[in-house]
Design a protein around this motif. Structure first.
Motif, PDB file in Angstrom:
ATOM      1  N   ASP A  47      40.331  65.399   7.054  1.00 29.96           N
ATOM      2  CA  ASP A  47      41.741  65.291   6.698  1.00 29.96           C
ATOM      3  C   ASP A  47      41.830  64.740   5.278  1.00 29.96           C
ATOM      4  OD1 ASP A  47      43.171  66.117   9.112  1.00 29.96           O
ATOM      5  OD2 ASP A  47      42.251  64.352  10.033  1.00 29.96           O
ATOM      6  N   ASN A  48      42.139  65.608   4.337  1.00 37.15           N
ATOM      7  CA  ASN A  48      42.252  65.223   2.933  1.00 37.15           C
ATOM      8  C   ASN A  48      43.731  65.034   2.608  1.00 37.15           C
ATOM      9  OD1 ASN A  48      41.890  64.772   0.249  1.00 37.15           O
ATOM     10  ND2 ASN A  48      40.733  66.641  -0.137  1.00 37.15           N
ATOM     11  N   GLY A  49      44.088  63.818   2.180  1.00 37.37           N
ATOM     12  CA  GLY A  49      45.469  63.541   1.834  1.00 37.37           C
ATOM     13  C   GLY A  49      46.297  63.003   2.989  1.00 37.37           C
ATOM     14  N   TYR A  50      45.631  62.455   4.009  1.00 31.34           N
ATOM     15  CA  TYR A  50      46.327  61.921   5.185  1.00 31.34           C
ATOM     16  C   TYR A  50      46.076  60.427   5.321  1.00 31.34           C
ATOM     17  CZ  TYR A  50      47.379  66.609   6.811  1.00 31.34           C
ATOM     18  OH  TYR A  50      47.861  67.885   6.925  1.00 31.34           O
ATOM     19  N   SER A  51      47.138  59.695   5.560  1.00 26.23           N
ATOM     20  CA  SER A  51      47.057  58.254   5.752  1.00 26.23           C
ATOM     21  C   SER A  51      46.291  57.925   7.033  1.00 26.23           C
ATOM     22  CB  SER A  51      48.474  57.673   5.858  1.00 26.23           C
ATOM     23  OG  SER A  51      48.429  56.344   6.321  1.00 26.23           O
ATOM     24  N   GLY A  52      45.661  56.768   7.035  1.00 27.89           N
ATOM     25  CA  GLY A  52      44.975  56.285   8.224  1.00 27.89           C
ATOM     26  C   GLY A  52      45.895  55.572   9.196  1.00 27.89           C
ATOM     27  N   LEU A  53      47.172  55.476   8.860  1.00 23.30           N
ATOM     28  CA  LEU A  53      48.094  54.724   9.715  1.00 23.30           C
ATOM     29  C   LEU A  53      48.536  55.488  10.956  1.00 23.30           C
ATOM     30  CD1 LEU A  53      50.315  52.961   7.028  1.00 23.30           C
ATOM     31  CD2 LEU A  53      48.469  51.983   8.411  1.00 23.30           C
ATOM     32  N   ARG A  54      48.636  56.805  10.878  1.00 24.50           N
ATOM     33  CA  ARG A  54      49.140  57.578  12.025  1.00 24.50           C
ATOM     34  C   ARG A  54      48.121  58.651  12.412  1.00 24.50           C
ATOM     35  NH1 ARG A  54      54.415  57.551  13.491  1.00 24.50           N
ATOM     36  NH2 ARG A  54      54.407  59.813  13.724  1.00 24.50           N
ATOM     37  N   MET A  55      47.365  58.380  13.452  1.00 22.53           N
ATOM     38  CA  MET A  55      46.330  59.309  13.913  1.00 22.53           C
ATOM     39  C   MET A  55      46.908  60.667  14.292  1.00 22.53           C
ATOM     40  SD  MET A  55      44.042  56.865  16.330  1.00 22.53           S
ATOM     41  CE  MET A  55      42.804  55.793  15.661  1.00 22.53           C
ATOM     42  N   GLU A  56      48.060  60.655  14.933  1.00 22.13           N
ATOM     43  CA  GLU A  56      48.636  61.902  15.464  1.00 22.13           C
ATOM     44  C   GLU A  56      49.094  62.857  14.368  1.00 22.13           C
ATOM     45  OE1 GLU A  56      51.882  58.775  15.300  1.00 22.13           O
ATOM     46  OE2 GLU A  56      49.822  58.804  15.996  1.00 22.13           O
ATOM     47  N   ASP A  57      49.215  62.399  13.131  1.00 23.93           N
ATOM     48  CA  ASP A  57      49.663  63.259  12.036  1.00 23.93           C
ATOM     49  C   ASP A  57      48.547  64.042  11.368  1.00 23.93           C
ATOM     50  OD1 ASP A  57      52.241  62.353  12.425  1.00 23.93           O
ATOM     51  OD2 ASP A  57      52.207  60.953  10.741  1.00 23.93           O
ATOM     52  N   ARG A  58      47.299  63.796  11.759  1.00 25.92           N
ATOM     53  CA  ARG A  58      46.163  64.399  11.062  1.00 25.92           C
ATOM     54  C   ARG A  58      45.603  65.591  11.845  1.00 25.92           C
ATOM     55  NH1 ARG A  58      42.396  59.660  10.843  1.00 25.92           N
ATOM     56  NH2 ARG A  58      43.893  58.388  11.922  1.00 25.92           N
ATOM     57  N   PRO A  59      45.698  66.809  11.307  1.00 26.71           N
ATOM     58  CA  PRO A  59      45.227  67.994  12.035  1.00 26.71           C
ATOM     59  C   PRO A  59      43.732  67.989  12.321  1.00 26.71           C
ATOM     60  CG  PRO A  59      45.960  68.590   9.818  1.00 26.71           C
ATOM     61  CD  PRO A  59      46.310  67.152  10.017  1.00 26.71           C
ATOM     62  N   GLY A  60      42.913  67.550  11.374  1.00 26.74           N
ATOM     63  CA  GLY A  60      41.471  67.508  11.606  1.00 26.74           C
ATOM     64  C   GLY A  60      41.116  66.526  12.711  1.00 26.74           C
ATOM     65  N   PHE A  61      41.754  65.377  12.709  1.00 27.38           N
ATOM     66  CA  PHE A  61      41.515  64.366  13.737  1.00 27.38           C
ATOM     67  C   PHE A  61      41.986  64.866  15.099  1.00 27.38           C
ATOM     68  CE2 PHE A  61      42.376  60.420  16.075  1.00 27.38           C
ATOM     69  CZ  PHE A  61      41.143  59.805  15.940  1.00 27.38           C
ATOM     70  N   ARG A  62      43.133  65.528  15.134  1.00 27.65           N
ATOM     71  CA  ARG A  62      43.624  66.088  16.418  1.00 27.65           C
ATOM     72  C   ARG A  62      42.634  67.118  16.968  1.00 27.65           C
ATOM     73  NH1 ARG A  62      48.659  66.746  13.851  1.00 27.65           N
ATOM     74  NH2 ARG A  62      48.380  68.981  14.084  1.00 27.65           N
ATOM     75  N   GLN A  63      42.082  67.974  16.094  1.00 24.90           N
ATOM     76  CA  GLN A  63      41.098  68.969  16.547  1.00 24.90           C
ATOM     77  C   GLN A  63      39.847  68.277  17.078  1.00 24.90           C
ATOM     78  OE1 GLN A  63      41.396  72.478  16.770  1.00 24.90           O
ATOM     79  NE2 GLN A  63      39.623  72.031  18.059  1.00 24.90           N
ATOM     80  N   LEU A  64      39.398  67.228  16.384  1.00 20.64           N
ATOM     81  CA  LEU A  64      38.253  66.450  16.850  1.00 20.64           C
ATOM     82  C   LEU A  64      38.536  65.886  18.244  1.00 20.64           C
ATOM     83  CD1 LEU A  64      35.555  64.903  16.574  1.00 20.64           C
ATOM     84  CD2 LEU A  64      36.832  63.153  15.293  1.00 20.64           C
TER      85      LEU A  64
END
Length: 121
Positions: free
Chosen positions: A44-61
């Motif tokens: 996730d490039n350009g995504y804050s670490g404050l909200r996990m649910e907002d990050r597409p790469g993290f959601r896919q993981l």
């Protein structure tokens, strides 16, 4: 147990491609040194670490972990997962319940069912 299915996760809040590349290179080098073959990259490039649910790469993981496709997650350090302590601890608890290890290359290795760790024996 078959081949370890390793996921690499990188996150940068400010969309700095050089930092993303550095994190990925660090994780790939660690994977080679530790004989983790074919790690899958999530980022996730350009995504804050404050909200996990907002990050597409993290959601896919997370989806792949829930589906049983990941045995261990590698990160540069725990802060790449998130910036809110309670969110990170909740996520780590979920990993432990699923038997998935976390390897923080610049920090501790947690939940070591899938990955041997001499320091915790």
């Amino acid at each position: 147990m078959g081949e370890l299915r390793v996921a690499m996760y990188c996150r940068v809040a400010n969309a700095a491609q050089a930092e993303m590349d550095m994190q990925e290179r660090l994780l790939r080098e660690y994977a080679v040194r530790n004989h983790f073959r074919n790690p899958r990259f999530y980022g996730d490039n350009g995504y804050s670490g404050l909200r996990m649910e907002d990050r597409p790469g993290f959601r896919q993981l997370c989806d792949d972990i829930a589906a049983g496709r990941v045995d261990a997650v590698m990160v540069k350090d725990i802060s790449r997962i998130g910036r809110r302590f309670q969110d990170v601890m909740f996520w780590l608890d979920g990993l432990e319940k699923l038997g998935v290890s976390l390897v923080a290359v610049n920090g501790p290795m947690l939940g070591c069912r899938a990955v041997e760790n001499d320091f915790l024996d």
